[in-house]
Design an enzyme around this catalytic site. Structure first.
Site, short mmCIF file in Angstrom:
data_model
loop_
_atom_site.label_atom_id
_atom_site.label_comp_id
_atom_site.label_asym_id
_atom_site.label_seq_id
_atom_site.Cartn_x
_atom_site.Cartn_y
_atom_site.Cartn_z
N GLN A 144 -2.73 4.42 -9.36
CA GLN A 144 -2.14 5.70 -9.77
C GLN A 144 -1.67 5.65 -11.23
OE1 GLN A 144 -1.52 4.02 -7.00
NE2 GLN A 144 -0.96 5.33 -5.27
N LEU A 176 0.87 -1.16 0.00
CA LEU A 176 0.00 0.00 0.00
C LEU A 176 0.92 1.22 0.00
CD1 LEU A 176 -3.09 0.27 -0.02
CD2 LEU A 176 -3.01 0.63 2.44
N ASP A 177 0.71 2.11 -0.95
CA ASP A 177 1.59 3.27 -1.09
C ASP A 177 1.62 4.13 0.17
OD1 ASP A 177 2.16 2.50 -3.67
OD2 ASP A 177 0.62 3.78 -4.56
N THR A 178 2.70 4.88 0.33
CA THR A 178 2.87 5.72 1.52
C THR A 178 1.71 6.68 1.71
OG1 THR A 178 5.28 5.59 1.25
CG2 THR A 178 4.42 7.34 2.66
#
Length: 280
Positions: free
Chosen positions: A235, A148-150
Site C-alpha cells: 500500500q 497481513l492487513d485487515t
C-alpha cells in the site's frame, strides 16, 4: 528404536540416521558441560516426566527418549540430565542436542484469510480475528507468521514452532510472496519500471523481485513479487506514486499457493511443505 523415531530424532538434532552408538551420541554434547550441582527432581512433584516432555514435542517416543536421556543428549537449564523419571516444570529450559524443546508437538497450518478479518486483536474495534478461525484447528497455541492487513486477503501461515516463526520473520531471510493487487486506476509501463528499480520509502528501499500486468485483465490489476517484511509495504509503495490499493490478495507464500483452499478455510501443512519453509 524404530526407524521412524530414529528419523525424527536425527532430523531434530541435525544428524541423519541413527547408526551411532549411545556413547557417540553423548559425545555429540561435548560443548555442554555437566554441572557439579545437577538439578534436583525433589521439588518437581507436580511437573511432567522428562521423557513425556520430549515425546510431546514430537521428537521421539517415551521409550526412545529414555535412551537419549541416558546417553546425555538432554539438558535441563543447562545441566545434562541422565536420571530416569526426572520431572520438569513448564518454565524449565529443556534442550535436545542443544536445541530448545517445545513441550507441544509442533503444528503448522495455512489459512486463506478473508477480507476484513484482523490478524491481531483490536480492543477498540472488537473485530473478528484470524485466531477466531484458527481456534477450530487445534488446541495448541498458534501464532501467525508475518502480518497481513485487515483488508488484505490470502495466505497466512500459523505455527507454535517459535524457531521457524522467528527465522521467517527476520527481514534478512525474506520469504517469497506474490500478491494480486487491484488499484483504483490503471498503472503505466513507466510506473512498472519505477517499481522494478526499487521504491524508496521512509523506512528504506523496497526491493521487488518482479512486477507485471495480469494477462487478460485491466491495467489496474497487477502481480507483484517481493520478499520485503516491511509493514503495509504494498500500500505504501503505490501510495508514494499516487495510487490507492483497492484489493490485495497474497496468492503465494514461500512454496505455498491457494490451490484447493477456499477463502476462509485452513489446512494442515504437509511434512514436505514444512521442510521447504524451513529452507528459506
Amino acid at each position: 528404536m524404530s526407524r521412524d523415531n530414529k528419523s525424527r530424532a536425527g532430523k531434530f538434532s541435525g544428524r541423519q540416521g541413527g547408526g551411532k552408538s549411545k556413547k557417540s551420541m553423548a559425545r555429540g554434547n561435548a560443548p555442554i558441560k555437566k554441572s557439579q550441582s545437577a538439578p534436583s527432581p525433589a521439588s518437581k512433584s507436580d511437573g511432567i516426566r522428562l521423557n513425556k516432555y520430549i515425546a510431546n514435542a514430537g521428537i521421539c517416543s517415551r521409550r526412545d527418549a529414555d535412551i537419549f536421556i541416558s546417553a546425555g543428549n538432554v539438558t535441563v537449564n543447562g545441566n545434562v540430565v541422565t536420571e530416569m523419571g526426572y520431572k520438569v516444570a513448564p518454565t524449565d529450559d529443556v534442550k535436545f542436542d542443544g536445541r530448545s524443546v517445545n513441550p507441544e508437538k509442533a503444528e503448522y497450518f495455512v489459512l486463506n484469510k478473508p477480507k476484513g478479518i484482523y490478524v491481531t486483536g483490536s480492543t477498540e474495534k472488537g473485530g473478528k480475528t484470524v485466531m477466531d478461525i484458527m481456534a477450530k484447528a487445534t488446541r495448541a497455541k498458534l501464532d501467525p507468521i508475518g502480518k497481513l492487513d485487515t483488508q488484505a486477503m490470502g495466505l497466512l501461515v500459523f505455527t507454535n514452532d517459535g524457531t521457524l516463526a522467528k527465522k521467517l520473520g527476520k527481514p534478512k531471510n525474506g520469504i517469497r510472496q506474490i500478491y494480486h493487487v487491484s488499484l483504483t486506476k490503471p498503472l503505466s509501463f513507466e510506473h512498472l519500471d519505477k517499481v522494478r528499480k526499487g521504491i524508496f520509502l521512509e523506512d528504506g528501499k523496497v526491493n521487488i523481485q518482479d512486477i507485471s500486468f495480469i494477462a487478460d485483465r485491466p491495467k489496474n490489476e497487477i502481480g507483484i513479487e517481493t520478499k520485503s517484511t516491511k509493514n503495509h509495504v504494498i500500500q505504501r509503495m503505490f501510495k508514494s506514486m499516487g495510487f490507492e490499493v483497492e484489493k490485495l490478495d497474497r496468492v503465494v507464500f514461500g512454496g505455498l499457493t491457494k490451490k484447493d483452499l477456499p477463502r476462509g478455510r485452513f489446512r494442515r501443512l504437509t511434512d514436505q511443505e514444512v521442510i521447504n519453509l524451513g529452507m528459506h
